[in-house]
Design a protein around this motif. Structure first.
Motif, PDB file in Angstrom:
ATOM      1  N   ILE A  36      46.418 -29.054  27.255  1.00  0.00           N
ATOM      2  CA  ILE A  36      47.541 -29.815  27.804  1.00  0.00           C
ATOM      3  C   ILE A  36      47.010 -30.723  28.910  1.00  0.00           C
ATOM      4  N   THR A  37      47.067 -32.028  28.636  1.00  0.00           N
ATOM      5  CA  THR A  37      46.697 -33.026  29.641  1.00  0.00           C
ATOM      6  C   THR A  37      47.790 -34.083  29.650  1.00  0.00           C
ATOM      7  N   GLY A  38      47.632 -35.052  30.539  1.00  0.00           N
ATOM      8  CA  GLY A  38      48.639 -36.100  30.598  1.00  0.00           C
ATOM      9  C   GLY A  38      48.685 -36.950  29.356  1.00  0.00           C
ATOM     10  N   GLU A  39      47.551 -37.043  28.618  1.00  0.00           N
ATOM     11  CA  GLU A  39      47.483 -37.940  27.468  1.00  0.00           C
ATOM     12  C   GLU A  39      47.327 -37.214  26.145  1.00  0.00           C
ATOM     13  N   GLU A  40      47.171 -35.904  26.170  1.00  0.00           N
ATOM     14  CA  GLU A  40      46.950 -35.170  24.926  1.00  0.00           C
ATOM     15  C   GLU A  40      47.549 -33.777  25.059  1.00  0.00           C
ATOM     16  N   ARG A  41      48.182 -33.341  23.994  1.00  0.00           N
ATOM     17  CA  ARG A  41      48.808 -32.017  24.012  1.00  0.00           C
ATOM     18  C   ARG A  41      48.572 -31.365  22.652  1.00  0.00           C
ATOM     19  N   ILE A  42      47.801 -30.280  22.673  1.00  0.00           N
ATOM     20  CA  ILE A  42      47.576 -29.470  21.469  1.00  0.00           C
ATOM     21  C   ILE A  42      48.054 -28.063  21.812  1.00  0.00           C
ATOM     22  N   GLU A  43      49.224 -27.729  21.314  1.00  0.00           N
ATOM     23  CA  GLU A  43      49.848 -26.464  21.723  1.00  0.00           C
ATOM     24  C   GLU A  43      50.393 -25.739  20.499  1.00  0.00           C
ATOM     25  N   ILE A 405      46.206 -48.481  26.605  1.00  0.00           N
ATOM     26  CA  ILE A 405      46.580 -47.526  25.556  1.00  0.00           C
ATOM     27  C   ILE A 405      46.677 -46.115  26.119  1.00  0.00           C
ATOM     28  N   ARG A 406      45.906 -45.823  27.184  1.00  0.00           N
ATOM     29  CA  ARG A 406      46.039 -44.508  27.824  1.00  0.00           C
ATOM     30  C   ARG A 406      47.399 -44.362  28.491  1.00  0.00           C
ATOM     31  N   SER A 407      47.929 -45.471  29.008  1.00  0.00           N
ATOM     32  CA  SER A 407      49.276 -45.421  29.575  1.00  0.00           C
ATOM     33  C   SER A 407      50.294 -45.072  28.501  1.00  0.00           C
ATOM     34  N   TRP A 408      50.155 -45.690  27.321  1.00  0.00           N
ATOM     35  CA  TRP A 408      51.093 -45.401  26.241  1.00  0.00           C
ATOM     36  C   TRP A 408      50.867 -43.999  25.671  1.00  0.00           C
ATOM     37  N   ALA A 409      49.631 -43.526  25.698  1.00  0.00           N
ATOM     38  CA  ALA A 409      49.386 -42.148  25.261  1.00  0.00           C
ATOM     39  C   ALA A 409      50.073 -41.162  26.201  1.00  0.00           C
ATOM     40  N   TYR A 410      50.058 -41.463  27.500  1.00  0.00           N
ATOM     41  CA  TYR A 410      50.757 -40.613  28.480  1.00  0.00           C
ATOM     42  C   TYR A 410      52.266 -40.657  28.229  1.00  0.00           C
ATOM     43  N   ILE A 411      52.798 -41.853  27.962  1.00  0.00           N
ATOM     44  CA  ILE A 411      54.232 -41.995  27.720  1.00  0.00           C
ATOM     45  C   ILE A 411      54.646 -41.219  26.476  1.00  0.00           C
ATOM     46  N   CYS A 412      53.814 -41.298  25.430  1.00  0.00           N
ATOM     47  CA  CYS A 412      54.167 -40.649  24.168  1.00  0.00           C
ATOM     48  C   CYS A 412      54.108 -39.130  24.243  1.00  0.00           C
ATOM     49  N   GLN A 413      53.450 -38.574  25.253  1.00  0.00           N
ATOM     50  CA  GLN A 413      53.396 -37.112  25.376  1.00  0.00           C
ATOM     51  C   GLN A 413      54.693 -36.539  25.934  1.00  0.00           C
ATOM     52  N   ARG A 414      55.532 -37.368  26.512  1.00  0.00           N
ATOM     53  CA  ARG A 414      56.767 -36.874  27.092  1.00  0.00           C
ATOM     54  C   ARG A 414      57.819 -36.713  25.997  1.00  0.00           C
ATOM     55  N   PRO A 415      58.301 -35.499  25.758  1.00  0.00           N
ATOM     56  CA  PRO A 415      59.272 -35.296  24.664  1.00  0.00           C
ATOM     57  C   PRO A 415      60.616 -35.957  24.924  1.00  0.00           C
ATOM     58  N   ASP A 416      60.943 -36.219  26.196  1.00  0.00           N
ATOM     59  CA  ASP A 416      62.244 -36.812  26.503  1.00  0.00           C
ATOM     60  C   ASP A 416      62.167 -38.319  26.712  1.00  0.00           C
ATOM     61  N   VAL A 418      60.208 -40.565  24.196  1.00  0.00           N
ATOM     62  CA  VAL A 418      59.904 -41.298  22.961  1.00  0.00           C
ATOM     63  C   VAL A 418      60.448 -40.539  21.763  1.00  0.00           C
ATOM     64  N   LEU A 419      61.128 -41.256  20.881  1.00  0.00           N
ATOM     65  CA  LEU A 419      61.504 -40.682  19.594  1.00  0.00           C
ATOM     66  C   LEU A 419      60.257 -40.599  18.702  1.00  0.00           C
ATOM     67  N   ALA A 420      60.227 -39.620  17.804  1.00  0.00           N
ATOM     68  CA  ALA A 420      59.055 -39.397  16.933  1.00  0.00           C
ATOM     69  C   ALA A 420      57.808 -39.251  17.794  1.00  0.00           C
ATOM     70  N   ARG A 421      57.905 -38.369  18.783  1.00  0.00           N
ATOM     71  CA  ARG A 421      56.842 -38.230  19.772  1.00  0.00           C
ATOM     72  C   ARG A 421      55.496 -37.912  19.139  1.00  0.00           C
ATOM     73  N   ASP A 422      55.466 -36.956  18.226  1.00  0.00           N
ATOM     74  CA  ASP A 422      54.180 -36.535  17.658  1.00  0.00           C
ATOM     75  C   ASP A 422      53.506 -37.674  16.899  1.00  0.00           C
ATOM     76  N   GLU A 423      54.300 -38.415  16.137  1.00  0.00           N
ATOM     77  CA  GLU A 423      53.720 -39.522  15.374  1.00  0.00           C
ATOM     78  C   GLU A 423      53.195 -40.613  16.300  1.00  0.00           C
ATOM     79  N   MET A 424      53.971 -40.958  17.313  1.00  0.00           N
ATOM     80  CA  MET A 424      53.535 -42.004  18.234  1.00  0.00           C
ATOM     81  C   MET A 424      52.318 -41.559  19.053  1.00  0.00           C
ATOM     82  N   ALA A 425      52.298 -40.288  19.451  1.00  0.00           N
ATOM     83  CA  ALA A 425      51.138 -39.786  20.192  1.00  0.00           C
ATOM     84  C   ALA A 425      49.890 -39.826  19.330  1.00  0.00           C
ATOM     85  N   ALA A 426      50.034 -39.493  18.049  1.00  0.00           N
ATOM     86  CA  ALA A 426      48.877 -39.548  17.143  1.00  0.00           C
ATOM     87  C   ALA A 426      48.395 -40.986  16.986  1.00  0.00           C
TER      88      ALA A 426
END
Length: 862
Positions: A36-43, A405-416, A418-426
């Motif tokens: 779990i980091t600001g830009e990546e989440r594998i849980e 892109i790291r800023s957008w990776a951080y944004i996409c990790q927030r579940p509240d 971005v819609l389709a969070r997992d797809e956008m984070a990938a």
């Protein structure tokens, strides 16, 4: 942590969190470990072990409603950091494991821990290796496996560029690089592909490198507020990268810079003895502020610390952004605690782009406007990611895209958010990976010269062990890196090498090429010398000259002069190759075997002096000589059969060896360099006339004809004369025309052989039909050369050979070598005796008294 049933570790860098995550997965399995980091989440749902960055680690160590068995905080001394210290301080004070808690950090933190956590047990781990100061070193004298530390991107690039020129290159590590790019650059150094790494102070934390020496390019840096000198603890953090475990390391400064920094005696003592001033305060900020309003939130974040050992944290960038947005009209609608909390979460977006408060505030304000109404749409986020997912551009451009892109990776990790969070984070992670690969390639291309690096490592070795290879296409490479190519046996340095590398590549080639060229020569000899060619006295292989032929006293045995490139061959290989080359050249000159027989006969004393003299003339003329030059009138009759056995023909005008006039022999003469004309011209029987008469040809008007062809035409004329029943006869010019002679040239050639054409009377005006053919007669004592000079056929019965003067108005010809041209001054021919009109056809001179006997004998014979 793995010894407990569950646990979590907070790390200062995403890089470290990922590294430990991979190690724990290898022990516990992928389903039991979370990253779990600001830009990546594998849980995983059943995860029990958590590797986190300090900011992403839950406060208090509680996970899913309860404490974990183990909790740890790495690099806890960062509690004194101005920007992030309050996060580490909060974990130090409140994060606890159910069974065990570990705070890992420098010994300078010990007084603070004793004051804030009195029950903590202090365990010291001494350094197994020592650090020694060795003073300043120039870049050219840095030992291998060195790290050079600079404190600006410009200085990093400058040092890396110099290392590329002189030492083959360096890996580059900066804080602005993405973790993936940083890892790949470190791997470049760790694998030994380069012996140097140039980095900012980011090297001092989280990177375990195989470094033996650390060189400081400077001792001051900009900390966000001012330019200041590093303190001894920071110097030691960086210098400590040198030497690991039981291997000692050294540190010093980089000499030859615009500013030559140097350590003070106190700093050297502190680094070598690991004695540093203890920390006297840690930065603190309220971790659980109230969200009643923006003003209340700001007041709580700026509250006074509860302990004297704590100091209020300086205004970080998230706090600065919050204050600016609080003054903006867009904050008027932020009234509920939920909206205040959501605004604060947006303000805490890290400034990955490092563009400053103003630029980052504008980005956060735009993000808040999109989020205040709910979620960011998947299409919108995908479009923003796609705009950045471009791998073109230079190093700075790619760094900017990775930061964005790291800023957008951080944004996409927030579940509240971005819609389709997992797809956008990938998608964001995939784009970052592609950009990181491109940035690594640019850095390697610019700052790593793998070829030079390999040569610098191997040039001191035995030349036989140098890993140089020679491919079938002639490419010379060192461990797969081309250093040049071989044209035949000549080494040519790679055209892409700069002036500095040129000498290095030549040195490498000179050490290894004798062995490789010797092998190539042996393979070439074994295969029968394919690709060899001989032209104009030059021996080439695949179009490259390797030897020249030098004439000797024996025309068929020229001396082979090898090119200087063959001197690089080892002696046994060189001898073998030259022996094979001599045999090959002899095979190419095999059509000159008749000339060799003539040379051998000319050295035979039994042949007689007259025959030997004739043979020498033939050899000099490459199988041809005029009758005047051969001294045939002095040749004994018994010598003629001997010469005919050697292939010598006594023609009407010339003495020649027909075998040496054939195309194969003429091509061999051209190949040996004896005939300088173009090969196409040397192979033709009739060629245009010129200033110089080629050997084996005789003049015929404006053309020259090969003497064997000329003899064939004269023989045909004599055969026609023998078949004629009258003194005058006709000749068919078809054979001459088929050889390429013009009719005028043919007439001149026959004239040199004693034939005279009497032109037919022209058709009367208005008459039809072909004109009457010319009538010919043969006057052997009245022969003329085809070019207008006297060179007649010898008179019979021992009569003297005389020339024929040219008709007035005719052109003067060119004398054959060895002949004396004679021509009468131009003018009108004297009138015929008895008057009357002159006959048609060429003008004739009155018979000379010396020819009367020959003319009478011919008349009686007829």
């Amino acid at each position: 942590m793995c010894a407990h049933s569950s646990g979590a570790i907070g790390f200062p860098l995403r890089l470290l969190a990922r590294e430990v995550y991979d190690r724990v997965v290898a022990i516990k399995g992928e389903k039991s470990v979370a990253l779990i980091t600001g830009e990546e989440r594998i849980e995983q749902p059943e995860a029990r072990y958590f590797c986190c960055t300090a900011e992403a680690m839950p406060r208090g160590g509680h996970w899913r409603g309860g404490p974990l068995a183990f909790a740890a905080l790495d690099e806890a001394q960062l509690s004194a950091d101005r920007e992030r210290g309050h996060v580490f301080t909060d974990h130090l004070l409140h994060t606890r494991g159910r069974e065990e808690t570990m705070l890992l950090g420098a010994s300078t933190l010990e007084p603070m821990v004793r004051a804030l956590v009195p029950r903590a047990e202090i365990v010291t781990r001494p350094r197994f290796s020592t650090l020694a100061h060795i003073g300043p070193r120039k870049l050219s004298r840095l030992p291998p496996r060195s790290a050079i530390v600079a404190f600006s991107a410009e200085q990093v690039y400058a040092v890396a560029e110099m290392l590329r020129r002189f030492r083959g290159g360096a890996a580059v590590v900066m804080g602005a690089l993405s973790p993936e790019t940083r890892n790949r650059q470190v791997a470049l150094f760790q694998s030994g592909e380069v012996d140097y790494i140039v980095a900012t102070d980011a090297i001092g934390m989280g990177l375990n490198l195989d470094v033996t020496h650390v060189a400081f390019a400077g001792l001051s840096k900009f900390d966000g507020q001012r330019q200041r000198r590093l303190n001894p603890a920071e110097m030691a953090q960086i210098a400590g990268r040198a030497g690991r475990h039981h291997r000692d390391g050294t540190f010093g400064t980089l000499a030859g810079q615009h500013q030559n920094p140097e350590f003070t005696e106190e700093e050297i003592y502190a680094i070598e003895e690991h004695r540093f001033a203890p920390l006297t305060r840690l930065f603190w900020r309220e971790a659980e502020p109230r969200y009643d309003s923006i003003g209340t939130l700001i007041d709580d974040l700026e509250a006074i610390p509860p302990e004297p050992q704590l100091a209020r944290a300086p205004e970080a960038i998230d706090m600065a952004v919050l204050k600016r947005l609080a003054e903006d009209p867009l904050a008027d609608d932020v009234t509920t605690p939920g909206m205040v909390r959501r605004l604060w979460d947006v303000c805490r977006l890290p400034d990955f782009r490092q563009h400053g408060v103003d630029v980052h505030t504008r980005f956060v304000a735009r993000l808040w406007q999109d989020l205040r109404g709910g979620y960011l749409g998947a299409d919108y986020v995908a479009a923003r990611i796609s705009e950045l997912d471009r791998t073109t551009g230079d190093i700075d451009t790619l760094q900017g895209r990775i930061a964005a892109i790291r800023s957008w990776a951080y944004i996409c990790q927030r579940p509240d958010w971005v819609l389709a969070r997992d797809e956008m984070a990938a998608r964001a992670r995939a784009a970052e990976a592609r950009l990181s690969d491109a940035l690594h390639a640019r850095l390697t291309e610019r700052f790593v010269n793998r070829r030079t690096a390999i040569l610098m490592k191997n040039l001191g070795q035995d030349p036989a062990l140098l890993p140089v290879t020679l491919a079938e296409d002639g490419i010379v490479a060192v461990e797969g890196e081309p250093i040049g190519h071989v044209e035949a046996f000549r080494f040519v340095v790679d055209h892409r090498a700069n002036h500095t590398d040129h000498r290095l590549l030549l040195s490498a080639a000179e050490k290894a090429l004798p062995r490789l060229l010797g092998d190539r020569a042996h393979v070439l000899v074994t295969a029968g010398l394919p690709g060899m060619a001989l032209a104009a006295g030059v021996v080439t292989w695949n179009g490259v000259e390797i030897a020249r032929l030098e004439a000797t006293q024996i025309a068929t045995a020229p001396r082979i002069v090898p090119s200087r490139e063959l001197a690089a061959l080892p002696e046994p290989a060189k001898t073998e190759f030259l022996t094979a080359l001599e045999a090959w050249v002899a095979a190419q000159l095999a059509p000159l075997e008749p000339l060799a027989k003539l040379e051998e006969a000319s050295r035979d004393p039994a042949a007689g002096s007259e025959a030997r003299a004739l043979l020498l003339n033939l050899i000099e003329g490459h199988g041809y000589a005029t009758r005047e030059r051969t001294g045939i009138e002095h040749l004994p009759r018994e010598a003629r059969p001997f010469l005919r056995k050697l292939g010598v023909v006594f023609g009407a005008l010339d003495v020649f060896a027909p075998a040496l006039l054939k195309p194969a022999a003429r091509a061999a003469f051209h190949a040996s360099g004896a005939d300088k004309r173009p090969l196409e011209e040397a192979m033709r029987a009739v060629i245009p006339g010129g200033d110089r008469l080629p050997s084996g040809y005789r003049p015929a008007g404006e053309q020259v004809v090969r003497v064997d062809v000329a003899e064939k035409l004269l023989r045909a004329a004599h055969e026609a004369r023998a078949k004629a029943t009258a003194r005058q006869f006709t000749l068919d010019p078809a054979l001459a025309v088929s050889t390429g002679l013009t009719e005028d040239s043919w007439k001149r050639l026959l004239g040199a052989g004693g034939f005279r054409a009497n032109g037919a009377r022209a058709l009367a005006e208005g008459a039809f039909g072909p004109p009457a053919p010319d009538r010919w007669n043969w006057r052997p004592g009245f022969a003329r050369r085809a070019d207008g000079d006297g060179a007649g056929r010898p008179a019979k019965a021992g009569g003297k050979q005389r020339g024929q003067r040219q008709k007035g108005g005719g052109q003067k010809g060119t004398a054959h070598k060895g002949e004396s041209p004679r021509s009468k001054p131009q003018g009108k021919r004297p009138p015929r005796k008895g008057g009357g009109k002159p006959r048609n056809g060429p003008a004739q001179s009155a018979p000379q008294p010396g020819n009367a006997f020959a003319a009478l004998a011919d008349l009686l014979r007829k």
